[in-house]
Design an enzyme around this catalytic site. Structure first.
Site, PDB file in Angstrom:
ATOM      1  N   GLU A  56      42.140  71.214  44.975  1.00  0.00           N
ATOM      2  CA  GLU A  56      41.199  70.345  44.252  1.00  0.00           C
ATOM      3  C   GLU A  56      40.640  71.031  43.009  1.00  0.00           C
ATOM      4  O   GLU A  56      40.412  70.393  41.986  1.00  0.00           O
ATOM      5  CB  GLU A  56      40.077  69.911  45.199  1.00  0.00           C
ATOM      6  CG  GLU A  56      40.595  69.001  46.307  1.00  0.00           C
ATOM      7  CD  GLU A  56      39.527  68.628  47.325  1.00  0.00           C
ATOM      8  OE1 GLU A  56      38.366  69.083  47.206  1.00  0.00           O
ATOM      9  OE2 GLU A  56      39.855  67.861  48.250  1.00  0.00           O
ATOM     10  N   HIS A  90      31.125  64.669  47.051  1.00  0.00           N
ATOM     11  CA  HIS A  90      32.377  65.087  47.696  1.00  0.00           C
ATOM     12  C   HIS A  90      32.370  66.601  47.814  1.00  0.00           C
ATOM     13  O   HIS A  90      31.883  67.295  46.915  1.00  0.00           O
ATOM     14  CB  HIS A  90      33.604  64.688  46.858  1.00  0.00           C
ATOM     15  CG  HIS A  90      34.836  65.460  47.242  1.00  0.00           C
ATOM     16  ND1 HIS A  90      35.622  65.092  48.309  1.00  0.00           N
ATOM     17  CD2 HIS A  90      35.361  66.621  46.767  1.00  0.00           C
ATOM     18  CE1 HIS A  90      36.601  66.001  48.446  1.00  0.00           C
ATOM     19  NE2 HIS A  90      36.458  66.922  47.522  1.00  0.00           N
ATOM     20  N   LYS A 125      29.164  61.964  42.895  1.00  0.00           N
ATOM     21  CA  LYS A 125      29.857  60.684  42.765  1.00  0.00           C
ATOM     22  C   LYS A 125      29.065  59.708  41.878  1.00  0.00           C
ATOM     23  O   LYS A 125      27.894  59.933  41.580  1.00  0.00           O
ATOM     24  CB  LYS A 125      30.103  60.106  44.166  1.00  0.00           C
ATOM     25  CG  LYS A 125      31.072  60.969  45.014  1.00  0.00           C
ATOM     26  CD  LYS A 125      31.375  60.311  46.360  1.00  0.00           C
ATOM     27  CE  LYS A 125      32.363  61.135  47.175  1.00  0.00           C
ATOM     28  NZ  LYS A 125      32.715  60.473  48.464  1.00  0.00           N
ATOM     29  N   TYR A 170      42.500  61.646  45.870  1.00  0.00           N
ATOM     30  CA  TYR A 170      42.330  61.231  47.270  1.00  0.00           C
ATOM     31  C   TYR A 170      43.662  60.818  47.907  1.00  0.00           C
ATOM     32  O   TYR A 170      43.679  60.012  48.852  1.00  0.00           O
ATOM     33  CB  TYR A 170      41.328  60.090  47.358  1.00  0.00           C
ATOM     34  CG  TYR A 170      39.868  60.525  47.365  1.00  0.00           C
ATOM     35  CD1 TYR A 170      39.374  61.345  48.387  1.00  0.00           C
ATOM     36  CD2 TYR A 170      38.976  60.125  46.378  1.00  0.00           C
ATOM     37  CE1 TYR A 170      38.048  61.743  48.420  1.00  0.00           C
ATOM     38  CE2 TYR A 170      37.635  60.515  46.406  1.00  0.00           C
ATOM     39  CZ  TYR A 170      37.177  61.324  47.429  1.00  0.00           C
ATOM     40  OH  TYR A 170      35.855  61.710  47.473  1.00  0.00           O
ATOM     41  N   ASN A 183      28.453  57.579  48.946  1.00  0.00           N
ATOM     42  CA  ASN A 183      27.798  58.664  49.682  1.00  0.00           C
ATOM     43  C   ASN A 183      27.540  59.915  48.844  1.00  0.00           C
ATOM     44  O   ASN A 183      27.506  61.025  49.366  1.00  0.00           O
ATOM     45  CB  ASN A 183      28.559  58.976  50.977  1.00  0.00           C
ATOM     46  CG  ASN A 183      29.968  59.449  50.736  1.00  0.00           C
ATOM     47  OD1 ASN A 183      30.399  59.579  49.598  1.00  0.00           O
ATOM     48  ND2 ASN A 183      30.689  59.729  51.808  1.00  0.00           N
TER      49      ASN A 183
HETATM   50  P1  RTP Z   1      34.687  63.452  50.708  1.00  0.00           P
HETATM   51  O1  RTP Z   1      36.178  63.723  50.861  1.00  0.00           O
HETATM   52  O2  RTP Z   1      34.387  62.411  49.658  1.00  0.00           O
HETATM   53  O3  RTP Z   1      33.912  64.727  50.536  1.00  0.00           O
HETATM   54  O4  RTP Z   1      34.126  62.843  52.066  1.00  0.00           O
HETATM   55  P2  RTP Z   1      34.427  63.320  53.543  1.00  0.00           P
HETATM   56  O5  RTP Z   1      35.346  64.501  53.549  1.00  0.00           O
HETATM   57  O6  RTP Z   1      33.109  63.463  54.219  1.00  0.00           O
HETATM   58  O7  RTP Z   1      35.171  62.050  54.119  1.00  0.00           O
HETATM   59  P3  RTP Z   1      36.734  61.670  54.078  1.00  0.00           P
HETATM   60  O8  RTP Z   1      37.160  61.359  55.472  1.00  0.00           O
HETATM   61  O9  RTP Z   1      37.505  62.697  53.306  1.00  0.00           O
HETATM   62  O10 RTP Z   1      36.718  60.304  53.270  1.00  0.00           O
HETATM   63  C1  RTP Z   1      36.674  60.282  51.867  1.00  0.00           C
HETATM   64  C2  RTP Z   1      35.687  59.240  51.398  1.00  0.00           C
HETATM   65  O11 RTP Z   1      36.177  57.950  51.748  1.00  0.00           O
HETATM   66  C3  RTP Z   1      35.091  57.112  52.101  1.00  0.00           C
HETATM   67  N1  RTP Z   1      35.253  56.627  53.448  1.00  0.00           N
HETATM   68  N2  RTP Z   1      35.032  55.414  53.769  1.00  0.00           N
HETATM   69  N3  RTP Z   1      34.728  53.006  55.213  1.00  0.00           N
HETATM   70  C4  RTP Z   1      35.144  54.095  55.839  1.00  0.00           C
HETATM   71  O12 RTP Z   1      35.403  54.120  57.025  1.00  0.00           O
HETATM   72  C5  RTP Z   1      35.271  55.312  55.087  1.00  0.00           C
HETATM   73  N4  RTP Z   1      35.647  56.457  55.573  1.00  0.00           N
HETATM   74  C6  RTP Z   1      35.634  57.301  54.520  1.00  0.00           C
HETATM   75  C7  RTP Z   1      33.813  57.909  52.002  1.00  0.00           C
HETATM   76  O13 RTP Z   1      33.212  57.644  50.757  1.00  0.00           O
HETATM   77  C8  RTP Z   1      34.310  59.341  52.068  1.00  0.00           C
HETATM   78  O14 RTP Z   1      33.420  60.193  51.412  1.00  0.00           O
HETATM   79 MG    MG Z   2      37.153  64.547  52.485  1.00  0.00          MG
END
Ligand code: RTP
Ligand code: MG
Length: 143
Positions: free
Chosen positions: A128, A117, A11, A51, A114
């Site tokens: 994806e 991804h 990212k 997303y 973070n």
């Molecule tokens: P990613 O898709 O980016 O690999 O991350 P992830 O699966 O661990 O998390 P996901 O639930 O898919 O959320 C996508 C991205 O959105 C941001 N996020 N912010 N502020 C919040 O509560 C929150 N929750 C998620 C994070 O940057 C996350 O990586």
């Molecule tokens: Mg995710």
């Protein structure tokens, strides 16, 4: 275990921190091979489409703004159980909860910024990978 492919993104925060090589070393150290890669500055439409599953979430606008704030590196990783293996070495979404030694524990600064991804299932990975790469842009494995 089956050979899988997964979609990984370094990212904008991690690209700006100049840790692309260190993150690539984590992939290679875990036995994941980079079989496609490109640097891109995502448009708003590209980030929103990628997303789309989160479009009703409160953090969606901030997520799209962050993902378009600078260049990213997008890659396809291949290896045994690649989807889960990649998620394991990434660590938890919130770096405060990420296990020691994971990419997010070492390189991420917040849940919003973070570092990486990773696809969360084989079905997500297929969607994806196709979102960013055509079949001819993915190299055959060398081992
Ligand atoms: P990613 O898709 O980016 O690999 O991350 P992830 O699966 O661990 O998390 P996901 O639930 O898919 O959320 C996508 C991205 O959105 C941001 N996020 N912010 N502020 C919040 O509560 C929150 N929750 C998620 C994070 O940057 C996350 O990586
Ligand atoms: Mg995710």
């Amino acid at each position: 275990m089956a050979i899988e492919r997964t979609l990984s993104i370094i990212k904008p925060d991690a690209v700006a921190k100049n840790v692309i090589g260190q993150i690539y070393s984590r992939f290679e150290g875990a036995g994941l091979q980079i079989v496609a890669a490109k640097m891109k500055h995502l448009s708003k439409a590209e980030a929103e489409g990628f997303y789309a599953e989160h479009k009703e979430r409160g953090f969606f606008a901030d997520l799209v703004a962050f993902m378009t704030s600078g260049p990213v590196i997008v890659q396809v990783l291949e290896g045994e159980g690649a989807v889960l293996k990649h998620r394991d070495i990434m660590g938890a979404t919130n770096p405060k909860n990420a296990a020691a030694g994971t990419i997010r524990a070492d390189f991420a600064s917040s849940i919003d910024e973070n570092a990486v991804h990773g696809s969360d299932s084989e079905a997500s990975a297929a969607r994806e990978i196709a979102y960013f790469f055509s079949a001819t842009e993915i190299a055959p494995r060398t081992r």
